[in-house]
Scaffold this active site. Structure first.
Site, short mmCIF file in Angstrom:
data_model
loop_
_atom_site.label_atom_id
_atom_site.label_comp_id
_atom_site.label_asym_id
_atom_site.label_seq_id
_atom_site.Cartn_x
_atom_site.Cartn_y
_atom_site.Cartn_z
N SER A 138 0.05 2.70 0.77
CA SER A 138 0.91 3.41 -0.17
C SER A 138 2.19 3.83 0.53
O SER A 138 2.20 4.06 1.75
CB SER A 138 0.19 4.64 -0.73
OG SER A 138 1.05 5.48 -1.45
N TYR A 151 -5.06 12.35 -0.12
CA TYR A 151 -4.68 10.94 -0.30
C TYR A 151 -3.67 10.51 0.76
O TYR A 151 -3.83 9.45 1.39
CB TYR A 151 -4.11 10.76 -1.70
CG TYR A 151 -3.69 9.36 -2.03
CD1 TYR A 151 -4.63 8.41 -2.44
CD2 TYR A 151 -2.35 8.97 -1.99
CE1 TYR A 151 -4.24 7.11 -2.76
CE2 TYR A 151 -1.96 7.69 -2.32
CZ TYR A 151 -2.91 6.76 -2.70
OH TYR A 151 -2.54 5.48 -3.03
#
Length: 333
Positions: A138, A151
Protein backbone atom coordinates in the site's frame (compact mmCIF):
# COMPACT_ATOMS: atom_id res chain seq x y z
CA UNK A 1 -1.73 -27.60 -18.82
CA UNK A 2 -3.12 -24.61 -16.93
CA UNK A 3 -1.08 -22.72 -14.39
CA UNK A 4 -2.16 -22.63 -10.75
CA UNK A 5 -2.65 -19.46 -8.69
CA UNK A 6 -3.41 -19.14 -4.97
CA UNK A 7 -5.16 -15.94 -3.84
CA UNK A 8 -5.60 -15.09 -0.16
CA UNK A 9 -8.39 -12.78 0.95
CA UNK A 10 -10.31 -14.12 -2.05
CA UNK A 11 -13.79 -13.86 -0.56
CA UNK A 12 -14.21 -10.13 -1.16
CA UNK A 13 -12.52 -6.91 -2.21
CA UNK A 14 -9.24 -6.91 -4.10
CA UNK A 15 -8.72 -10.63 -3.48
CA UNK A 16 -12.01 -11.49 -5.12
CA UNK A 17 -11.35 -9.25 -8.11
CA UNK A 18 -7.86 -10.77 -8.42
CA UNK A 19 -9.27 -14.31 -8.39
CA UNK A 20 -11.56 -13.33 -11.26
CA UNK A 21 -8.69 -11.75 -13.19
CA UNK A 22 -6.49 -14.86 -12.94
CA UNK A 23 -9.40 -17.08 -13.94
CA UNK A 24 -10.16 -14.77 -16.88
CA UNK A 25 -6.54 -15.23 -17.94
CA UNK A 26 -6.91 -19.02 -17.89
CA UNK A 27 -5.45 -19.94 -14.49
CA UNK A 28 -6.91 -22.53 -12.16
CA UNK A 29 -7.43 -20.70 -8.87
CA UNK A 30 -7.34 -21.69 -5.21
CA UNK A 31 -9.26 -19.19 -3.08
CA UNK A 32 -8.33 -18.69 0.58
CA UNK A 33 -10.53 -16.72 2.97
CA UNK A 34 -12.39 -17.30 6.24
CA UNK A 35 -16.12 -17.30 5.41
CA UNK A 36 -17.03 -20.61 3.68
CA UNK A 37 -20.30 -19.41 2.13
CA UNK A 38 -18.81 -16.26 0.59
CA UNK A 39 -15.77 -18.22 -0.58
CA UNK A 40 -17.93 -20.80 -2.36
CA UNK A 41 -19.89 -18.01 -4.07
CA UNK A 42 -16.60 -16.46 -5.17
CA UNK A 43 -15.43 -19.80 -6.53
CA UNK A 44 -18.72 -20.20 -8.39
CA UNK A 45 -18.07 -16.95 -10.25
CA UNK A 46 -14.98 -18.48 -11.82
CA UNK A 47 -16.86 -21.34 -13.48
CA UNK A 48 -17.86 -19.06 -16.37
CA UNK A 49 -14.19 -18.95 -17.38
CA UNK A 50 -13.99 -22.74 -17.68
CA UNK A 51 -11.26 -23.12 -15.07
CA UNK A 52 -11.02 -25.12 -11.87
CA UNK A 53 -11.71 -23.19 -8.66
CA UNK A 54 -10.85 -24.59 -5.23
CA UNK A 55 -12.35 -22.74 -2.23
CA UNK A 56 -10.36 -23.34 0.94
CA UNK A 57 -11.74 -21.69 4.10
CA UNK A 58 -8.54 -20.51 5.80
CA UNK A 59 -7.51 -18.00 8.44
CA UNK A 60 -4.16 -16.75 7.14
CA UNK A 61 -3.19 -15.71 10.68
CA UNK A 62 -2.85 -19.45 11.40
CA UNK A 63 0.43 -20.70 9.89
CA UNK A 64 -0.59 -24.36 10.14
CA UNK A 65 -3.87 -23.64 8.34
CA UNK A 66 -2.00 -21.90 5.49
CA UNK A 67 0.36 -24.88 5.18
CA UNK A 68 -2.57 -27.28 5.10
CA UNK A 69 -4.25 -25.18 2.40
CA UNK A 70 -1.07 -25.21 0.30
CA UNK A 71 -0.92 -29.00 0.62
CA UNK A 72 -4.51 -29.31 -0.62
CA UNK A 73 -3.86 -27.00 -3.56
CA UNK A 74 -0.97 -29.11 -4.78
CA UNK A 75 -2.84 -32.37 -4.15
CA UNK A 76 -6.06 -31.29 -5.90
CA UNK A 77 -4.97 -28.74 -8.53
CA UNK A 78 -1.24 -29.23 -9.00
CA UNK A 79 2.04 -27.36 -8.41
CA UNK A 80 1.56 -23.73 -7.39
CA UNK A 81 2.87 -21.27 -10.00
CA UNK A 82 1.72 -17.99 -8.41
CA UNK A 83 0.88 -17.15 -4.80
CA UNK A 84 -0.79 -13.77 -4.19
CA UNK A 85 -1.02 -12.39 -0.63
CA UNK A 86 -4.00 -10.02 -0.34
CA UNK A 87 -5.77 -10.75 2.96
CA UNK A 88 -5.90 -7.86 5.43
CA UNK A 89 -7.70 -6.56 8.52
CA UNK A 90 -7.64 -3.16 10.13
CA UNK A 91 -9.19 -0.92 12.79
CA UNK A 92 -10.21 2.71 12.31
CA UNK A 93 -9.12 4.14 15.63
CA UNK A 94 -6.52 6.37 17.26
CA UNK A 95 -3.78 4.42 19.04
CA UNK A 96 -5.08 5.64 22.41
CA UNK A 97 -8.32 3.67 21.93
CA UNK A 98 -6.80 0.42 20.62
CA UNK A 99 -6.49 -2.72 22.70
CA UNK A 100 -3.48 -5.02 22.62
CA UNK A 101 -5.74 -7.80 21.31
CA UNK A 102 -6.87 -5.66 18.37
CA UNK A 103 -3.32 -4.73 17.46
CA UNK A 104 -2.21 -8.35 17.69
CA UNK A 105 -5.07 -9.65 15.57
CA UNK A 106 -4.76 -6.98 12.87
CA UNK A 107 -1.01 -7.56 12.68
CA UNK A 108 -1.39 -11.32 12.51
CA UNK A 109 -3.80 -11.11 9.58
CA UNK A 110 -2.21 -8.31 7.58
CA UNK A 111 1.48 -8.90 8.26
CA UNK A 112 1.89 -12.49 9.44
CA UNK A 113 -0.76 -13.61 6.97
CA UNK A 114 1.55 -12.52 4.15
CA UNK A 115 4.58 -14.01 5.90
CA UNK A 116 2.79 -17.35 6.24
CA UNK A 117 1.86 -17.18 2.56
CA UNK A 118 5.42 -16.39 1.50
CA UNK A 119 6.82 -19.24 3.56
CA UNK A 120 4.28 -21.78 2.32
CA UNK A 121 4.82 -20.77 -1.31
CA UNK A 122 8.60 -20.62 -1.07
CA UNK A 123 8.79 -24.03 0.58
CA UNK A 124 7.24 -25.56 -2.51
CA UNK A 125 8.67 -23.29 -5.19
CA UNK A 126 12.29 -23.67 -4.19
CA UNK A 127 12.06 -27.47 -4.64
CA UNK A 128 10.96 -26.95 -8.26
CA UNK A 129 13.13 -23.82 -8.68
CA UNK A 130 10.30 -21.79 -10.20
CA UNK A 131 7.32 -19.68 -9.19
CA UNK A 132 6.19 -16.16 -8.37
CA UNK A 133 5.08 -14.60 -5.09
CA UNK A 134 3.07 -11.38 -5.23
CA UNK A 135 2.72 -9.34 -2.04
CA UNK A 136 0.06 -6.66 -2.00
CA UNK A 137 1.28 -3.53 -0.27
CA UNK A 138 0.00 0.00 0.00
CA UNK A 139 0.98 3.62 -0.35
CA UNK A 140 0.40 3.64 3.43
CA UNK A 141 3.45 1.41 3.86
CA UNK A 142 5.51 4.47 2.91
CA UNK A 143 3.37 7.30 4.30
CA UNK A 144 1.35 6.37 7.38
CA UNK A 145 -1.91 8.13 8.18
CA UNK A 146 -3.74 8.65 11.47
CA UNK A 147 -6.48 6.20 12.52
CA UNK A 148 -4.85 3.28 10.67
CA UNK A 149 -1.75 2.53 12.73
CA UNK A 150 -2.29 -1.25 12.67
CA UNK A 151 -2.65 -1.38 8.90
CA UNK A 152 0.18 1.07 8.19
CA UNK A 153 2.54 -0.73 10.54
CA UNK A 154 1.74 -4.13 9.07
CA UNK A 155 2.20 -2.96 5.47
CA UNK A 156 5.55 -1.37 6.34
CA UNK A 157 6.61 -4.64 7.98
CA UNK A 158 5.69 -6.57 4.84
CA UNK A 159 8.06 -4.36 2.85
CA UNK A 160 10.89 -5.17 5.24
CA UNK A 161 10.27 -8.93 5.18
CA UNK A 162 9.90 -8.95 1.39
CA UNK A 163 13.21 -7.16 0.85
CA UNK A 164 15.02 -9.66 3.08
CA UNK A 165 13.49 -12.55 1.15
CA UNK A 166 14.52 -11.02 -2.18
CA UNK A 167 18.17 -10.89 -1.14
CA UNK A 168 18.07 -14.48 0.11
CA UNK A 169 16.57 -15.70 -3.16
CA UNK A 170 19.33 -13.93 -5.09
CA UNK A 171 21.96 -15.45 -2.76
CA UNK A 172 20.54 -18.94 -3.30
CA UNK A 173 20.34 -18.37 -7.09
CA UNK A 174 16.71 -19.43 -7.17
CA UNK A 175 14.42 -18.92 -10.15
CA UNK A 176 11.66 -17.65 -7.86
CA UNK A 177 10.42 -14.11 -8.37
CA UNK A 178 9.06 -11.90 -5.58
CA UNK A 179 7.22 -8.72 -6.45
CA UNK A 180 5.20 -6.16 -4.51
CA UNK A 181 2.18 -4.19 -5.73
CA UNK A 182 1.45 -0.99 -3.79
CA UNK A 183 -2.15 0.15 -3.96
CA UNK A 184 -4.03 3.44 -3.64
CA UNK A 185 -7.50 3.76 -2.07
CA UNK A 186 -9.76 1.02 -3.41
CA UNK A 187 -13.55 0.62 -3.33
CA UNK A 188 -13.91 -2.56 -1.26
CA UNK A 189 -16.21 -3.73 1.56
CA UNK A 190 -13.53 -3.06 4.19
CA UNK A 191 -15.01 0.39 4.85
CA UNK A 192 -18.27 -1.27 5.92
CA UNK A 193 -16.91 -4.12 8.01
CA UNK A 194 -13.54 -3.01 9.41
CA UNK A 195 -13.71 -2.42 13.15
CA UNK A 196 -14.45 1.27 13.66
CA UNK A 197 -14.20 3.23 16.90
CA UNK A 198 -14.79 6.66 15.42
CA UNK A 199 -18.59 6.88 15.57
CA UNK A 200 -18.81 7.76 11.87
CA UNK A 201 -18.63 5.60 8.76
CA UNK A 202 -15.20 5.28 7.19
CA UNK A 203 -14.34 6.14 3.60
CA UNK A 204 -11.29 5.81 1.34
CA UNK A 205 -9.32 8.95 0.56
CA UNK A 206 -9.91 10.06 -3.03
CA UNK A 207 -9.03 9.24 -5.71
CA UNK A 208 -10.70 5.85 -5.30
CA UNK A 209 -10.18 2.94 -7.71
CA UNK A 210 -12.40 -0.03 -8.43
CA UNK A 211 -10.85 -3.35 -7.29
CA UNK A 212 -10.42 -4.52 -10.88
CA UNK A 213 -7.67 -1.92 -11.30
CA UNK A 214 -5.33 -3.46 -8.69
CA UNK A 215 -6.40 -6.92 -9.86
CA UNK A 216 -5.01 -6.18 -13.32
CA UNK A 217 -1.86 -4.72 -11.76
CA UNK A 218 -1.39 -7.84 -9.63
CA UNK A 219 -1.71 -10.09 -12.67
CA UNK A 220 0.77 -7.91 -14.54
CA UNK A 221 3.21 -8.14 -11.62
CA UNK A 222 2.82 -11.92 -11.51
CA UNK A 223 3.62 -12.33 -15.20
CA UNK A 224 6.38 -9.73 -15.67
CA UNK A 225 9.75 -9.41 -14.00
CA UNK A 226 9.20 -6.24 -12.02
CA UNK A 227 10.47 -5.58 -8.51
CA UNK A 228 7.63 -3.22 -7.58
CA UNK A 229 4.47 -1.91 -9.18
CA UNK A 230 2.87 1.32 -7.99
CA UNK A 231 -0.80 1.71 -8.86
CA UNK A 232 -2.35 5.16 -9.17
CA UNK A 233 -0.79 8.59 -9.18
CA UNK A 234 -1.89 9.09 -5.55
CA UNK A 235 0.41 6.20 -4.58
CA UNK A 236 3.32 7.82 -6.41
CA UNK A 237 2.64 11.16 -4.70
CA UNK A 238 2.43 9.56 -1.25
CA UNK A 239 5.69 7.65 -1.67
CA UNK A 240 7.67 10.50 -3.21
CA UNK A 241 6.07 13.14 -0.98
CA UNK A 242 7.14 11.35 2.17
CA UNK A 243 10.71 11.36 0.88
CA UNK A 244 10.58 15.10 0.25
CA UNK A 245 8.75 16.46 3.29
CA UNK A 246 7.80 13.85 5.89
CA UNK A 247 7.54 16.31 8.78
CA UNK A 248 5.26 18.61 6.85
CA UNK A 249 3.04 15.66 5.93
CA UNK A 250 2.89 14.67 9.62
CA UNK A 251 1.37 18.04 10.42
CA UNK A 252 -0.84 18.14 7.34
CA UNK A 253 -2.33 14.73 8.17
CA UNK A 254 -2.84 15.80 11.79
CA UNK A 255 -5.11 18.51 10.38
CA UNK A 256 -6.75 16.71 7.47
CA UNK A 257 -6.22 12.98 8.08
CA UNK A 258 -9.26 12.47 10.30
CA UNK A 259 -11.95 14.19 8.22
CA UNK A 260 -10.48 12.74 5.02
CA UNK A 261 -11.21 9.19 6.20
CA UNK A 262 -14.62 9.70 7.81
CA UNK A 263 -18.01 10.51 6.36
CA UNK A 264 -20.66 12.61 8.10
CA UNK A 265 -22.87 9.53 8.54
CA UNK A 266 -23.10 8.05 12.04
CA UNK A 267 -22.36 4.40 12.69
CA UNK A 268 -25.03 2.05 13.96
CA UNK A 269 -24.78 1.30 17.71
CA UNK A 270 -23.21 -2.13 17.08
CA UNK A 271 -21.58 -1.98 13.62
CA UNK A 272 -20.27 -5.18 11.99
CA UNK A 273 -16.59 -5.99 12.47
CA UNK A 274 -14.58 -8.67 10.68
CA UNK A 275 -11.50 -8.38 12.86
CA UNK A 276 -11.98 -11.53 14.91
CA UNK A 277 -14.81 -13.23 12.99
CA UNK A 278 -15.94 -12.87 9.36
CA UNK A 279 -18.98 -10.71 8.74
CA UNK A 280 -21.81 -12.68 7.15
CA UNK A 281 -23.46 -11.42 4.00
CA UNK A 282 -23.21 -11.47 0.22
CA UNK A 283 -20.26 -9.09 -0.07
CA UNK A 284 -18.34 -9.06 -3.32
CA UNK A 285 -15.35 -7.25 -4.77
CA UNK A 286 -16.93 -3.78 -4.62
CA UNK A 287 -17.81 -1.55 -1.72
CA UNK A 288 -20.33 1.32 -1.66
CA UNK A 289 -18.28 3.86 -3.62
CA UNK A 290 -18.91 2.81 -7.22
CA UNK A 291 -20.27 6.24 -8.13
CA UNK A 292 -16.97 7.95 -7.31
CA UNK A 293 -14.46 5.24 -8.21
CA UNK A 294 -12.18 5.06 -11.22
CA UNK A 295 -12.18 2.04 -13.48
CA UNK A 296 -8.69 2.53 -14.89
CA UNK A 297 -5.27 3.77 -13.81
CA UNK A 298 -3.06 5.12 -16.58
CA UNK A 299 -0.13 5.10 -14.14
CA UNK A 300 0.30 1.36 -14.75
CA UNK A 301 1.83 2.59 -18.02
CA UNK A 302 4.75 3.92 -16.02
CA UNK A 303 5.85 0.47 -14.89
CA UNK A 304 6.02 -0.72 -18.49
CA UNK A 305 8.00 2.35 -19.56
CA UNK A 306 10.60 3.24 -16.96
CA UNK A 307 11.93 6.36 -18.67
CA UNK A 308 8.46 7.90 -18.64
CA UNK A 309 8.04 6.90 -15.01
CA UNK A 310 11.21 8.68 -13.91
CA UNK A 311 10.19 11.81 -15.78
CA UNK A 312 6.75 11.80 -14.18
CA UNK A 313 8.33 11.19 -10.79
CA UNK A 314 10.47 14.30 -11.15
CA UNK A 315 7.42 16.35 -12.10
CA UNK A 316 5.47 14.88 -9.19
CA UNK A 317 8.17 15.74 -6.66
CA UNK A 318 8.34 19.31 -7.93
CA UNK A 319 4.58 19.68 -7.89
CA UNK A 320 4.31 18.14 -4.47
CA UNK A 321 6.84 20.55 -3.03
CA UNK A 322 4.73 23.48 -4.25
CA UNK A 323 1.53 21.84 -3.00
CA UNK A 324 2.86 21.14 0.48
CA UNK A 325 4.24 24.68 0.78
CA UNK A 326 0.86 26.19 -0.14
CA UNK A 327 -1.01 23.74 2.05
CA UNK A 328 1.22 24.55 5.01
CA UNK A 329 0.44 28.25 4.61
CA UNK A 330 -3.31 27.59 4.42
CA UNK A 331 -3.29 25.35 7.49
CA UNK A 332 -0.80 27.51 9.36
CA UNK A 333 1.60 24.63 10.01
Amino acid sequence: MRKIAVITGAGAGVGRATSNEFARQGYDVALLSRDPERLHRAAGELEKFGVRALPLPTDVADAAAVEAAADRVEAELGPIDVWVNVAMATVFSPVSKLTAEEVERGTKVTYLGQVHGMMAALRRMRVRNRGTIVNVGSALAYRSVPLQSIYCGAKAAIRGFTDSLRSEIIHDKLNVHVTMVDLPAVNTPQFDWAKNKMGRKAKPVAPIYEPEVPARAIFFAATHKRRDVWVGFSTIKAILGNRVAPGLLDRYLAKAGYSGQLTDKSLAPDPPSNLFEPVKGDYGAHGRFDATSRTRSWEMFTDRHKAVAFGLAAVAVGGLAVFTHRTAKRLDI
